[in-house]
Design a protein around this motif. Structure first.
Motif, PDB file in Angstrom:
ATOM      1  N   PRO A 194       0.830  -1.206   0.000  1.00  0.00           N
ATOM      2  CA  PRO A 194       0.000   0.000   0.000  1.00  0.00           C
ATOM      3  C   PRO A 194       0.868   1.262   0.000  1.00  0.00           C
ATOM      4  N   ARG A 195       0.217   2.381  -0.235  1.00  0.00           N
ATOM      5  CA  ARG A 195       0.934   3.662  -0.185  1.00  0.00           C
ATOM      6  C   ARG A 195       1.181   4.081   1.261  1.00  0.00           C
ATOM      7  N   THR A 196       0.188   3.872   2.123  1.00  0.00           N
ATOM      8  CA  THR A 196       0.324   4.212   3.544  1.00  0.00           C
ATOM      9  C   THR A 196      -0.200   3.062   4.396  1.00  0.00           C
ATOM     10  N   VAL A 197       0.186   3.073   5.659  1.00  0.00           N
ATOM     11  CA  VAL A 197      -0.315   2.082   6.617  1.00  0.00           C
ATOM     12  C   VAL A 197      -0.567   2.775   7.953  1.00  0.00           C
ATOM     13  N   ALA A 198      -1.299   2.082   8.806  1.00  0.00           N
ATOM     14  CA  ALA A 198      -1.498   2.549  10.190  1.00  0.00           C
ATOM     15  C   ALA A 198      -1.378   1.357  11.115  1.00  0.00           C
ATOM     16  N   GLY A 199      -0.622   1.525  12.192  1.00  0.00           N
ATOM     17  CA  GLY A 199      -0.537   0.488  13.206  1.00  0.00           C
ATOM     18  C   GLY A 199      -1.727   0.575  14.150  1.00  0.00           C
ATOM     19  N   VAL A 200      -2.204  -0.568  14.615  1.00  0.00           N
ATOM     20  CA  VAL A 200      -3.315  -0.614  15.566  1.00  0.00           C
ATOM     21  C   VAL A 200      -2.859  -1.399  16.787  1.00  0.00           C
ATOM     22  N   ALA A 201      -2.934  -0.765  17.947  1.00  0.00           N
ATOM     23  CA  ALA A 201      -2.593  -1.440  19.204  1.00  0.00           C
ATOM     24  C   ALA A 201      -3.883  -1.944  19.840  1.00  0.00           C
ATOM     25  N   GLY A 221      -1.127  -9.357  14.090  1.00  0.00           N
ATOM     26  CA  GLY A 221      -0.152  -9.877  15.048  1.00  0.00           C
ATOM     27  C   GLY A 221      -0.857 -10.142  16.354  1.00  0.00           C
ATOM     28  N   LEU A 222      -1.912 -10.967  16.294  1.00  0.00           N
ATOM     29  CA  LEU A 222      -2.774 -11.158  17.462  1.00  0.00           C
ATOM     30  C   LEU A 222      -2.156 -12.079  18.506  1.00  0.00           C
ATOM     31  N   GLU A 223      -1.169 -12.872  18.101  1.00  0.00           N
ATOM     32  CA  GLU A 223      -0.548 -13.802  19.044  1.00  0.00           C
ATOM     33  C   GLU A 223       0.674 -13.196  19.727  1.00  0.00           C
ATOM     34  N   ARG A 224       0.986 -11.956  19.434  1.00  0.00           N
ATOM     35  CA  ARG A 224       2.165 -11.316  20.027  1.00  0.00           C
ATOM     36  C   ARG A 224       1.872 -10.916  21.464  1.00  0.00           C
ATOM     37  N   PRO A 225       2.936 -10.739  22.271  1.00  0.00           N
ATOM     38  CA  PRO A 225       2.722 -10.289  23.653  1.00  0.00           C
ATOM     39  C   PRO A 225       1.897  -8.999  23.731  1.00  0.00           C
ATOM     40  N   ALA A 226       2.137  -8.094  22.775  1.00  0.00           N
ATOM     41  CA  ALA A 226       1.308  -6.883  22.667  1.00  0.00           C
ATOM     42  C   ALA A 226       0.562  -6.974  21.334  1.00  0.00           C
TER      43      ALA A 226
END
Length: 394
Positions: A194-201, A221-226
């Motif tokens: 993509p041209r841009t992305v956004a991280g979601v916590a 990345g649902l299995e990550r510690p965060a």
């Protein structure tokens, strides 16, 4: 009429089986012709290799059937038909064309085998048993093909998921990975750059997080510690609504839209916003960092803001806490909404005369400092931080 669970009960004399086997070539040719004529997915007249594969599969199926009729107790190897199922998965088809081809092949085979067997004087019962055995065998072939198909799909799905996880690792690495490496892995994972992305916590403080229903282009990345997500083109048409729906009822923070190389930065801001939400400084629920940038900047270094507050709020330090709160609230409203007592009074829902009295107190306490634009700017920063912290108290 019940179908037998096994074809081992069907027994034909050896000479009859030899006669049937001698006619395999013609039966196979007719089955192949019927399949290629009536099932579009298998009509590849110019693909010689594919035609050979289909021919071999048909011959193996018919030959395997006669082997089992001739020697019912011999072990049967389903692997060739599991491989056929895997091949269908690799071709990107579902099992419908293969199942249709099997049913068609069974009908043609039954018709031709009975024509071959008729002159041999088989009893009606033997013919009935032969037909029943064909369709029992068909079920077994279909089961083996389905098993291979499911195994291949599961493997492909798992491999794609591993590639997507690795891609997410690369995109969130600091410093950023080489663009070429990201592009190659994105292609292998079937992910459009993509041209841009956004991280979601995502909040998972209590370890009870359930995976949301996500659009297929979102990297998870649902299995990550965060737990986190990476959303492509977050400002694109319909993306905001998709995220709202997927994350409804959850505490989460969406970072700002950034170029692909800055994905880790967007996620870092999202995590900082999520932490402020946990503390009560920012609202709970689904947050967008773009709506709270001032608060994120102010709370980026709380120690620094605290030191600035000690300096700029020193004139209020000797007052009782209730007086400090009233004057700080009035001063912030005055800085934010203009210097008219009536407007400040409307914002604070108090009488204008009360505001004038407080403003006179502030002028006495601060003197000429309130005319300095830099000091007013710093006062607004520390007063905003103070207000947010007061709101976050239990």
């Amino acid at each position: 009429m019940a179908i037998k669970s096994d074809i081992s009960e069907t027994r034909l004399p050896a000479d009859i089986v030899r006669t049937l086997r001698a006619g395999i070539g013609k039966v196979s040719a007719e089955v192949i012709e019927e399949i290629q004529t009536r099932i579009p997915e298998y009509a590849r007249p110019t693909d010689e290799i594919y035609i050979k594969v289909v021919k071999k599969a048909v011959e193996e199926a018919i030959d395997g059937f006669l082997d089992r009729i001739e020697n019912p107790c011999a072990p049967w190897d389903p692997e060739p038909f599991r491989m056929i199922g895997k091949g269908e998965a690799a071709e990107g088809r579902n099992l419908e064309p293969l199942q249709a081809a099997m049913r068609l092949g069974a009908r043609v085979s039954w018709r031709r085998l009975t024509e071959i067997a008729n002159p041999l004087g088989l009893t009606p019962q033997s013919l009935y048993d032969l037909g029943e055995a064909i369709f029992v065998y068909l079920d077994q072939l279909a089961d083996a093909a389905a098993e291979g198909f499911d195994e291949a799909r599961a493997h492909a799905s798992g491999e794609i998921e591993r590639r997507r996880n690795r891609l997410l690792d690369l995109l969130l690495s600091r410093p950023p990975a080489a663009p070429e490496a990201i592009a190659d892995l994105a292609k292998a994972a079937g992910w459009r750059l993509p041209r841009t992305v956004a991280g979601v916590a995502l909040d998972d403080q209590h370890g009870t997080y359930r995976a949301p229903a996500l659009p297929p282009d979102v990297l998870g990345g649902l299995e990550r510690p965060a737990p986190c997500l990476l959303v492509p083109d977050p400002d694109g048409p319909g993306q905001a609504q998709l995220l709202d729906h997927a994350l409804r009822g959850r505490r989460a923070a969406i970072g700002p839209a950034v170029p692909l190389a800055a994905a880790a930065t967007s996620l870092r801001w999202a995590r900082e916003a999520l932490e402020l939400s946990r503390r009560g400084v920012l609202p709970s629920g689904l947050l967008r960092c773009a709506d709270h940038m001032a608060a994120l900047v102010v709370f980026k270094d709380e120690e620094l803001v605290g030191s600035l507050a000690e300096v700029r709020l020193a004139p209020l330090a000797h007052l009782r806490p209730a007086q400090q709160d009233r004057l700080a609230e009035t001063l912030l409203a005055w800085l934010r909404h203009g210097r008219g007592a009536a407007e400040v009074a409307a914002r604070l829902h108090v009488h204008p005369q009360t505001v004038r009295y407080r403003l006179r107190q502030l002028e006495e306490l601060y003197g000429d400092q309130l005319t300095d634009p830099d000091i007013r700017f710093e006062l607004e920063i520390v007063l905003r931080a103070r207000q947010a912290l007061i709101a976050a108290r239990p």
